[in-house]
Write an enzyme that holds these catalytic residues in place. Structure first.
Site, PDB file in Angstrom:
ATOM      1  N   HIS A  32       8.674   1.733 -11.458  1.00  0.00           N
ATOM      2  CA  HIS A  32       7.282   2.174 -11.462  1.00  0.00           C
ATOM      3  C   HIS A  32       6.549   1.631 -12.688  1.00  0.00           C
ATOM      4  O   HIS A  32       6.778   2.081 -13.813  1.00  0.00           O
ATOM      5  CB  HIS A  32       7.241   3.712 -11.432  1.00  0.00           C
ATOM      6  CG  HIS A  32       5.873   4.283 -11.301  1.00  0.00           C
ATOM      7  ND1 HIS A  32       5.513   5.496 -11.825  1.00  0.00           N
ATOM      8  CD2 HIS A  32       4.757   3.800 -10.704  1.00  0.00           C
ATOM      9  CE1 HIS A  32       4.243   5.740 -11.551  1.00  0.00           C
ATOM     10  NE2 HIS A  32       3.761   4.715 -10.878  1.00  0.00           N
ATOM     11  N   VAL A  49       0.813  -1.219   0.000  1.00  0.00           N
ATOM     12  CA  VAL A  49       0.000   0.000   0.000  1.00  0.00           C
ATOM     13  C   VAL A  49       0.858   1.287   0.000  1.00  0.00           C
ATOM     14  O   VAL A  49       1.963   1.285   0.525  1.00  0.00           O
ATOM     15  CB  VAL A  49      -0.954   0.027   1.222  1.00  0.00           C
ATOM     16  CG1 VAL A  49      -2.116  -0.904   1.003  1.00  0.00           C
ATOM     17  CG2 VAL A  49      -0.205  -0.341   2.493  1.00  0.00           C
ATOM     18  N   GLU A  91       9.023   3.162 -15.435  1.00  0.00           N
ATOM     19  CA  GLU A  91       9.984   4.197 -15.043  1.00  0.00           C
ATOM     20  C   GLU A  91      10.951   3.598 -14.031  1.00  0.00           C
ATOM     21  O   GLU A  91      10.516   3.086 -12.991  1.00  0.00           O
ATOM     22  CB  GLU A  91       9.251   5.386 -14.400  1.00  0.00           C
ATOM     23  CG  GLU A  91       8.399   6.176 -15.377  1.00  0.00           C
ATOM     24  CD  GLU A  91       7.632   7.318 -14.706  1.00  0.00           C
ATOM     25  OE1 GLU A  91       7.552   8.391 -15.309  1.00  0.00           O
ATOM     26  OE2 GLU A  91       7.110   7.133 -13.589  1.00  0.00           O
TER      27      GLU A  91
END
Ligand code: NAD
Length: 294
Positions: free
Chosen positions: A152, A103, A164
């Site tokens: 990412h 999270v 990324e």
């Protein structure tokens, strides 16, 4: 430049076994994509329900491939055997690279990253799939920040080619090169960017969402804006895309961007994203956003 890139690539370690922390929307997608392209991956969550969600997502994507005749049922079994669910860090002994995808909470990420660093080898690479938290901020609590960078992915992982790779102040060339090589092995197109709010894609995307929100405030019909952007050639318009991203995620990312770039992003009025969030219209995840899904 080509020679420079080649020298750089030579520093990469091959990722023979990966691990993903968190088996949610992103973790499940990352595990599926890695397994599909042939790199076995451990998938860790805090409970069996989380792991089941991640595995179910992988099974769903694989079943679609079997239905379309893109793979046999045996091949589907082989890919699923490449995903090793676990609840224990103790199983991370052979892991070369870890993608943290828990999270979006800095405290949870800090503790998970520290725990992972303690169980993987000293030369192994640790990455985070954070969308908004600074890589340097996360690296502060690590013993080996040189082995850490951002990785990412975009949602949905199996469809979005870009990844990324975010270089923090202390990230080594080897960490970047290994992460780039792993992204390529997953069939993705990596780009290397420096650490800053929004990295690269969200620095483009969120001003675009801001432009859309201003149009809506001026009285534009969001469905018409979506249709125009589709005619322009984009796969979907901004309202539909916001429904996919989720209004909670978009609101949070918008705030991070406004803090990072106050001159460009600050807006004294509420945006359509804020209004939708307040009305609990989160998008596809809550079955209603700009559009109704059930
Ligand atoms: P999610 O809520 O779907 O999944 C998070 C998972 O992490 C859950 O299964 C949860 O049980 C698990 N988890 C929580 N604490 C854990 C711990 N201590 N150890 C192991 N697992 C733990 O979230 P998501 O949408 O997959 O997002 C995960 C990360 O990816 C976030 O950092 C988010 O910003 C980033 N991200 C999300 C998107 C997106 O569109 N959803 C896109 C790019 C990046």
């Amino acid at each position: 430049l080509k020679k420079k890139a080649k020298d750089y690539e030579k520093q990469a370690n091959q990722v023979k076994m990966a691990a993903v922390l968190g088996a949610g929307i992103m973790g499940g997608g990352i595990a599926y994509q890695s397994a599909l392209k042939g790199t076995p991956i451990m998938m860790k969550d805090i409970n069996r329900d989380g792991i089941k969600l991640g595995l179910d997502e992988a099974k769903k994507q694989l079943s679609k491939r079997v239905e379309k005749g893109k793979m046999s049922a045996d091949q589907m079994g082989d890919v699923l055997n490449n995903i090793h669910p676990t609840l224990n860090y103790g199983d991370f002994g052979d892991v070369d690279l870890v993608v943290e995808a828990v999270v979006e909470n800095p405290k949870v990420k800090d503790s998970v990253l520290r725990e992972t660093e303690d169980v993987i080898g000293e030369d192994k690479i640790l990455t985070s799939n954070t969308s908004t938290i600074s890589i340097d901020r996360l690296a502060k609590n690590l013993k080996r920040p040189e082995n850490f960078c951002g990785m990412h992915f975009f949602n949905p992982v199996h469809m979005m080619p870009l990844v990324e790779v975010i270089r923090g102040e202390k990230t080594s060339d080897k960490a970047v090169a290994t992460t780039v090589a792993y992204a390529r092995a997953m069939g993705k197109s990596p780009i290397v960017v420096n650490d800053c709010p929004g990295f690269l894609v969200n620095r483009i995307l969120f001003p675009y969402f801001g432009g859309f929100a201003r149009l809506v405030r001026d009285g534009a019909d969001f469905q018409k804006v979506d249709k125009v952007m589709e005619k322009f050639g984009w796969p979907m318009g901004p309202a539909y895309l916001l429904d996919v991203v989720g209004m909670d995620t978009a609101k949070h990312a918008n705030e991070v961007m406004a803090e990072g770039f106050p001159d460009r992003m600050k807006d004294e009025h509420k945006s359509a994203i804020d209004v939708m969030f307040e009305k609990d219209r989160l998008g596809q995840k809550s079955d209603v956003g700009f559009y109704q899904y059930k």
